[in-house]
Design a protein around this motif. Structure first.
Motif, mmCIF file in Angstrom:
data_model
loop_
_atom_site.group_PDB
_atom_site.id
_atom_site.type_symbol
_atom_site.label_atom_id
_atom_site.label_comp_id
_atom_site.label_asym_id
_atom_site.label_seq_id
_atom_site.Cartn_x
_atom_site.Cartn_y
_atom_site.Cartn_z
ATOM 1 N N SER A 40 15.483 -8.908 -25.802
ATOM 2 C CA SER A 40 14.586 -8.837 -24.649
ATOM 3 C C SER A 40 13.866 -7.498 -24.616
ATOM 4 C CB SER A 40 15.382 -9.032 -23.366
ATOM 5 O OG SER A 40 14.510 -9.054 -22.274
ATOM 6 N N GLN A 41 12.537 -7.548 -24.569
ATOM 7 C CA GLN A 41 11.711 -6.352 -24.539
ATOM 8 C C GLN A 41 10.701 -6.381 -23.408
ATOM 9 O OE1 GLN A 41 9.885 -5.401 -28.356
ATOM 10 N NE2 GLN A 41 11.142 -6.999 -29.276
ATOM 11 N N TYR A 42 10.540 -7.525 -22.745
ATOM 12 C CA TYR A 42 9.467 -7.689 -21.780
ATOM 13 C C TYR A 42 9.981 -8.236 -20.447
ATOM 14 C CZ TYR A 42 6.805 -7.456 -26.097
ATOM 15 O OH TYR A 42 6.297 -7.059 -27.297
ATOM 16 N N CYS A 43 9.287 -7.826 -19.399
ATOM 17 C CA CYS A 43 9.469 -8.421 -18.078
ATOM 18 C C CYS A 43 8.245 -9.309 -17.834
ATOM 19 C CB CYS A 43 9.529 -7.349 -16.999
ATOM 20 S SG CYS A 43 10.931 -6.204 -17.151
ATOM 21 N N ILE A 44 8.476 -10.485 -17.282
ATOM 22 C CA ILE A 44 7.398 -11.440 -17.055
ATOM 23 C C ILE A 44 7.341 -11.790 -15.578
ATOM 24 C CG2 ILE A 44 6.437 -13.694 -17.709
ATOM 25 C CD1 ILE A 44 6.845 -11.871 -20.131
ATOM 26 N N LYS A 45 6.127 -11.903 -15.058
ATOM 27 C CA LYS A 45 5.899 -12.445 -13.717
ATOM 28 C C LYS A 45 4.884 -13.562 -13.871
ATOM 29 C CE LYS A 45 3.598 -11.730 -9.377
ATOM 30 N NZ LYS A 45 2.530 -10.985 -8.750
ATOM 31 N N THR A 46 5.216 -14.747 -13.384
ATOM 32 C CA THR A 46 4.282 -15.862 -13.424
ATOM 33 C C THR A 46 4.088 -16.401 -12.011
ATOM 34 O OG1 THR A 46 6.008 -17.510 -13.812
ATOM 35 C CG2 THR A 46 4.981 -16.548 -15.754
ATOM 36 N N THR A 47 2.895 -16.878 -11.739
ATOM 37 C CA THR A 47 2.626 -17.599 -10.499
ATOM 38 C C THR A 47 2.037 -18.939 -10.886
ATOM 39 O OG1 THR A 47 0.430 -16.613 -10.297
ATOM 40 C CG2 THR A 47 2.223 -15.523 -9.124
ATOM 41 N N GLY A 48 2.422 -19.967 -10.186
ATOM 42 C CA GLY A 48 1.937 -21.303 -10.518
ATOM 43 C C GLY A 48 2.727 -22.341 -9.763
ATOM 44 N N ILE A 49 2.805 -23.538 -10.333
ATOM 45 C CA ILE A 49 3.527 -24.643 -9.694
ATOM 46 C C ILE A 49 4.842 -24.843 -10.433
ATOM 47 C CG2 ILE A 49 3.478 -27.098 -9.155
ATOM 48 C CD1 ILE A 49 0.476 -26.862 -8.850
ATOM 49 N N TYR A 50 5.950 -24.747 -9.695
ATOM 50 C CA TYR A 50 7.291 -24.953 -10.233
ATOM 51 C C TYR A 50 7.976 -26.025 -9.408
ATOM 52 C CZ TYR A 50 6.127 -20.471 -12.217
ATOM 53 O OH TYR A 50 5.475 -19.474 -12.874
ATOM 54 N N GLU A 51 8.431 -27.062 -10.098
ATOM 55 C CA GLU A 51 9.120 -28.162 -9.436
ATOM 56 C C GLU A 51 8.303 -28.702 -8.263
ATOM 57 O OE1 GLU A 51 13.048 -26.788 -8.513
ATOM 58 O OE2 GLU A 51 13.429 -26.218 -10.590
ATOM 59 N N GLY A 52 6.993 -28.828 -8.460
ATOM 60 C CA GLY A 52 6.111 -29.425 -7.461
ATOM 61 C C GLY A 52 5.663 -28.491 -6.350
ATOM 62 N N GLU A 53 6.076 -27.239 -6.371
ATOM 63 C CA GLU A 53 5.690 -26.292 -5.320
ATOM 64 C C GLU A 53 5.041 -25.057 -5.937
ATOM 65 O OE1 GLU A 53 8.796 -25.273 -2.580
ATOM 66 O OE2 GLU A 53 9.688 -27.270 -2.714
ATOM 67 N N ILE A 54 4.061 -24.486 -5.221
ATOM 68 C CA ILE A 54 3.439 -23.250 -5.672
ATOM 69 C C ILE A 54 4.444 -22.124 -5.479
ATOM 70 C CG2 ILE A 54 1.596 -21.600 -5.221
ATOM 71 C CD1 ILE A 54 -0.125 -23.967 -4.337
ATOM 72 N N GLY A 55 4.596 -21.294 -6.489
ATOM 73 C CA GLY A 55 5.579 -20.220 -6.374
ATOM 74 C C GLY A 55 5.416 -19.151 -7.434
ATOM 75 N N THR A 56 6.390 -18.252 -7.446
ATOM 76 C CA THR A 56 6.411 -17.115 -8.369
ATOM 77 C C THR A 56 7.752 -17.100 -9.083
ATOM 78 O OG1 THR A 56 4.983 -15.850 -6.901
ATOM 79 C CG2 THR A 56 6.251 -14.596 -8.504
ATOM 80 N N LYS A 57 7.721 -16.736 -10.349
ATOM 81 C CA LYS A 57 8.943 -16.630 -11.136
ATOM 82 C C LYS A 57 8.896 -15.310 -11.894
ATOM 83 C CE LYS A 57 11.631 -19.221 -14.513
ATOM 84 N NZ LYS A 57 11.693 -20.444 -15.325
ATOM 85 N N ARG A 58 10.010 -14.574 -11.878
ATOM 86 C CA ARG A 58 10.145 -13.304 -12.606
ATOM 87 C C ARG A 58 11.348 -13.415 -13.521
ATOM 88 N NH1 ARG A 58 8.181 -11.983 -7.518
ATOM 89 N NH2 ARG A 58 6.504 -10.443 -7.548
ATOM 90 N N PHE A 59 11.187 -12.956 -14.782
ATOM 91 C CA PHE A 59 12.283 -13.097 -15.739
ATOM 92 C C PHE A 59 12.114 -12.143 -16.912
ATOM 93 C CE2 PHE A 59 8.952 -16.138 -16.627
ATOM 94 C CZ PHE A 59 8.790 -16.114 -18.005
#
Length: 141
Positions: A57-76
């Motif tokens: 692991s070398q990177y942090c990711i932030k995504t915004t979009g639709i997850y499981e049918g809902e608009i949201g944000t995911k960080r990993f």
């Protein structure tokens, strides 16, 4: 043991630890209310977590979009650079477009992402510093 060897060993450990011990915010807004698209670190309960469990692991990711049918944000955490871009997506059956963004960075805790430009500059500068120190280390040692 010469002091030069000790210094070279110390700098080498520092560079290796810096390059491979990234910590990122890890959350999904659909299950964690503190994981909204933008959050203030001062008032959030979220803290960056070690990415030791993600291979290389070398990177942090932030995504915004639709997850499981809902608009949201995911960080990993990620071992792969996902890029930095936004696009508009229309899902089949939807009558409107949704903005989906991906942000990739390589500095501890950088995927809070209030401003991708600020962290991109920090990522570039820290990467340049590590490359310079590594070059000097291998040239000198």
């Amino acid at each position: 043991m010469s002091s030069k060897w000790v210094l070279c060993s110390f700098v080498n450990l520092l560079v290796v630890n810096t390059a491979f011990a990234i910590s990122c915010y890890r959350c999904v807004s659909n299950t964690d209310m503190h994981c909204s698209e933008e959050f203030n670190q001062k008032y959030s309960q979220l803290q960056p977590q070690s990415c030791d469990d993600i291979f290389e692991s070398q990177y942090c990711i932030k995504t915004t979009g639709i997850y499981e049918g809902e608009i949201g944000t995911k960080r990993f955490c990620s071992s792969r650079h996902h890029g930095n871009y936004c696009e508009y997506i229309r899902r089949p059956g939807d009558d409107r477009e949704y903005r989906s963004c991906v942000y990739t960075c390589s500095v501890d805790g950088c995927n809070d992402a209030p401003s991708w430009k600020k962290w991109s500059l920090i990522s570039i500068l820290s990467s340049a510093f590590i490359m310079i120190v590594t070059h000097v280390l291998f040239t000198w040692c």
